[in-house]
Scaffold this motif. Structure first.
Motif, short mmCIF file in Angstrom:
data_model
loop_
_atom_site.label_atom_id
_atom_site.label_comp_id
_atom_site.label_asym_id
_atom_site.label_seq_id
_atom_site.Cartn_x
_atom_site.Cartn_y
_atom_site.Cartn_z
N UNK A 56 0.86 -1.17 0.00
CA UNK A 56 0.00 0.00 0.00
C UNK A 56 0.90 1.23 0.00
N UNK A 57 0.48 2.25 -0.71
CA UNK A 57 1.30 3.44 -0.86
C UNK A 57 1.03 4.43 0.27
N UNK A 58 2.11 4.95 0.88
CA UNK A 58 2.05 6.02 1.88
C UNK A 58 2.62 7.26 1.23
N UNK A 59 1.87 8.36 1.24
CA UNK A 59 2.33 9.60 0.63
C UNK A 59 2.59 10.61 1.74
N UNK A 60 3.76 11.23 1.69
CA UNK A 60 4.20 12.12 2.75
C UNK A 60 4.74 13.40 2.12
N UNK A 61 4.06 14.50 2.31
CA UNK A 61 4.57 15.80 1.84
C UNK A 61 5.56 16.29 2.89
N UNK A 62 6.81 16.46 2.47
CA UNK A 62 7.83 16.86 3.42
C UNK A 62 7.62 18.30 3.84
N UNK A 63 7.74 18.54 5.12
CA UNK A 63 7.57 19.89 5.64
C UNK A 63 8.73 20.76 5.22
N UNK A 64 8.49 22.05 5.16
CA UNK A 64 9.53 22.99 4.74
C UNK A 64 10.76 22.92 5.64
N UNK A 65 10.56 22.73 6.95
CA UNK A 65 11.72 22.65 7.83
C UNK A 65 12.54 21.38 7.55
#
Length: 111
Positions: A56-65
């Protein structure tokens, strides 16, 4: 699919791949702005069940920090696309555990 926050696990796996390129099963430049990496699931990763869910795919938008703190590492992976780095505003990390291939998938998409 659900969205997770940034994690030490994601940083660990990216750092591990950078330090141990021979453990990389495969690296595929998928698109101009995407690199797809595969590493053996024998590598110990904390919270793997969260960040590398089975099939199953996990999508993670990386935070700016996270991007600012680890920009050099992310730039190094971008160079694997074979394209010239022109800057990016967002990085998305998609991860999964592909149980039939015994690998963890890490896909970085630079926007």
């Amino acid at each position: 699919m659900f969205l997770a926050s940034n994690s030490d696990s994601l940083f660990f796996i990216l750092s591990y791949i950078k330090r141990h390129p021979d453990d990389l099963v495969k690296a595929i430049p998928a698109y101009d702005n995407v690199i797809r990496l595969f590493i053996s699931d024998k590598v110990k990763v904390s919270d793997a069940e969260i960040y590398f869910p089975d099939n199953s795919l996990m999508v993670n938008r990386l935070k700016l920090d996270f991007i600012s703190q680890h920009g050099k590492l992310l730039d190094d992976f971008f160079q694997m696309t074979g394209r010239q780095l022109r800057g990016y505003h967002e990085v998305w990390a998609s991860t999964a555990h592909l149980t039939d291939r015994n690998v963890y998938l890490v896909e970085l998409s630079y926007e």
